[in-house]
Write an enzyme that holds these catalytic residues in place. Structure first.
Site, PDB file in Angstrom:
ATOM      1  CG  ASN A   9      -1.768   1.211   1.348  1.00  0.00           C
ATOM      2  OD1 ASN A   9      -1.796   2.047   0.433  1.00  0.00           O
ATOM      3  ND2 ASN A   9      -2.470   1.350   2.455  1.00  0.00           N
ATOM      4  CE  LYS A  11      -0.214   3.184   4.750  1.00  0.00           C
ATOM      5  NZ  LYS A  11      -0.152   3.275   6.211  1.00  0.00           N
ATOM      6  CG  HIS A  97      -5.853   1.914   5.204  1.00  0.00           C
ATOM      7  ND1 HIS A  97      -5.443   2.837   6.135  1.00  0.00           N
ATOM      8  CD2 HIS A  97      -4.823   1.053   5.035  1.00  0.00           C
ATOM      9  CE1 HIS A  97      -4.204   2.544   6.504  1.00  0.00           C
ATOM     10  NE2 HIS A  97      -3.800   1.470   5.859  1.00  0.00           N
ATOM     11  CD  GLU A  99      -2.978   5.455   6.764  1.00  0.00           C
ATOM     12  OE1 GLU A  99      -2.929   5.480   5.525  1.00  0.00           O
ATOM     13  OE2 GLU A  99      -2.067   4.967   7.469  1.00  0.00           O
ATOM     14  CD  GLU A 169      -3.424  -2.340   7.244  1.00  0.00           C
ATOM     15  OE1 GLU A 169      -2.381  -2.657   6.684  1.00  0.00           O
ATOM     16  OE2 GLU A 169      -3.972  -1.234   7.087  1.00  0.00           O
ATOM     17  N   GLY A 175       2.556   2.403  10.741  1.00  0.00           N
ATOM     18  CA  GLY A 175       3.511   3.495  10.559  1.00  0.00           C
ATOM     19  C   GLY A 175       4.224   3.912  11.836  1.00  0.00           C
ATOM     20  CB  SER A 215       5.265  -1.606  12.009  1.00  0.00           C
ATOM     21  OG  SER A 215       4.894  -0.246  12.184  1.00  0.00           O
TER      22      SER A 215
HETATM   23  P1  13P Z   1       3.067   0.431   7.613  1.00  0.00           P
HETATM   24  O1  13P Z   1       3.551  -0.884   7.053  1.00  0.00           O
HETATM   25  O2  13P Z   1       3.803   1.622   7.085  1.00  0.00           O
HETATM   26  O3  13P Z   1       2.946   0.385   9.104  1.00  0.00           O
HETATM   27  O4  13P Z   1       1.563   0.610   7.065  1.00  0.00           O
HETATM   28  C1  13P Z   1       0.673  -0.426   7.206  1.00  0.00           C
HETATM   29  C2  13P Z   1      -0.531  -0.101   6.418  1.00  0.00           C
HETATM   30  O5  13P Z   1      -1.293   0.782   6.769  1.00  0.00           O
HETATM   31  C3  13P Z   1      -0.755  -0.842   5.177  1.00  0.00           C
HETATM   32  O6  13P Z   1      -2.023  -0.592   4.679  1.00  0.00           O
END
Ligand code: 13P
Length: 252
Positions: A9, A11, A97, A99, A169, A175, A215
């Site tokens: 992803n 982002k 997601h 976010e 997640e 992150g 992560s």
């Molecule tokens: P990270 O791997 O950067 O923690 O992000 C995970 C994520 O949100 C994947 O969709």
């Protein structure tokens, strides 16, 4: 038989040119030395999808959008419909997601509309769920996550549910560099699989790929993927680094 899946992803990262270079680098590594039994997906910004589809071997790498509109078409300025995503050559769409839920107000109601449109257009949803830190601290994470599923994907028919990939997640791990321990990941994945079995039966549960995200990186993927109910990963930061991403793909 459920599939092993490693999905990146990206982002809101990379310009179009950087994204195409990244996709080419990943494609080279995957075609040269990627584990053949792992489904690889790249979740790119909308603007990059068609170019990334052209840049990779689509028999080996699937491309995903990170969202789609909750309406099929019409006067919704700035939105990108599931049909548009499909027409680029993308095969997957990441939905739900944290976010998007947190920063863009995506509710279960909105997500149900998006899921229906994605499925109608033949896209495979990678549907995300996961709890915030306060829920984890209160110890009610399994109820919280299963409720997210009950409000959305458990409303689908068994046939449509069978088309999904689910990604767990934990928000506190996204992150942050803090990863769920292998025990925490396995415990939640088992709880999710048990809930799927209760709703749709054991066969559907056994056939559903459950990805871990938060992560997940080249160092911890081995341990996380060794869990019986972890079928791969949804990878943020480490998917922007081809050498790390291929290690994750090959971490089983
Ligand atoms: P990270 O791997 O950067 O923690 O992000 C995970 C994520 O949100 C994947 O969709």
């Amino acid at each position: 038989m459920r599939k092993k899946v490693v999905a990146g992803n990206w982002k809101c990262n990379t310009t179009l040119q950087e994204g195409v270079e990244l996709a080419k680098a990943v494609n080279k590594l995957v075609t040269e030395k990627g584990a053949a039994d792992v489904v690889v997906v790249l979740g790119t910004p909308f603007t990059h999808i068609a170019s990334v589809v052209d840049a990779v071997d689509t028999n080996r790498i699937g491309v995903a959008s990170q969202n789609c509109a909750a309406e099929p078409k019409g006067a919704f300025t700035g939105e990108v419909s599931a049909a548009m995503v499909k027409s680029t050559g993308a095969k997957y769409v990441i939905l739900g997601h944290s976010e998007r839920r947190e920063y863009y107000g995506e509710t279960s109601e909105i997500l149900n509309k998006k899921l229906a449109l994605a499925l109608e257009n033949g896209l495979t949803p990678i549907y995300c769920c996961g709890e915030p830190l306060e829920i984890r601290n209160a110890g009610t994470q399994a109820d919280y996550v299963i409720n997210q599923l009950k409000e959305t994907v458990f409303q689908l028919s068994e046939e449509d549910f069978g088309k999904l990939i689910i990604a767990y997640e934990p928000i506190w791990a996204i992150g942050t560099g803090v990863t769920a321990t292998t025990e925490q990941a396995q415990e939640m994945h088992k709880a999710i699989r048990d809930a799927i079995a209760e709703k749709f039966g054991k066969q559907v549960a056994d056939d559903t790929s459950l990805l871990y995200g938060g992560s997940c990186n080249a160092k911890n993927a081995n341990d996380l993927f060794a869990n019986p109910d972890v079928d791969g990963g949804l990878i943020g930061g480490a998917s922007l680094k081809p050498d790390d991403f291929i290690q994750i793909i090959n971490a089983y």
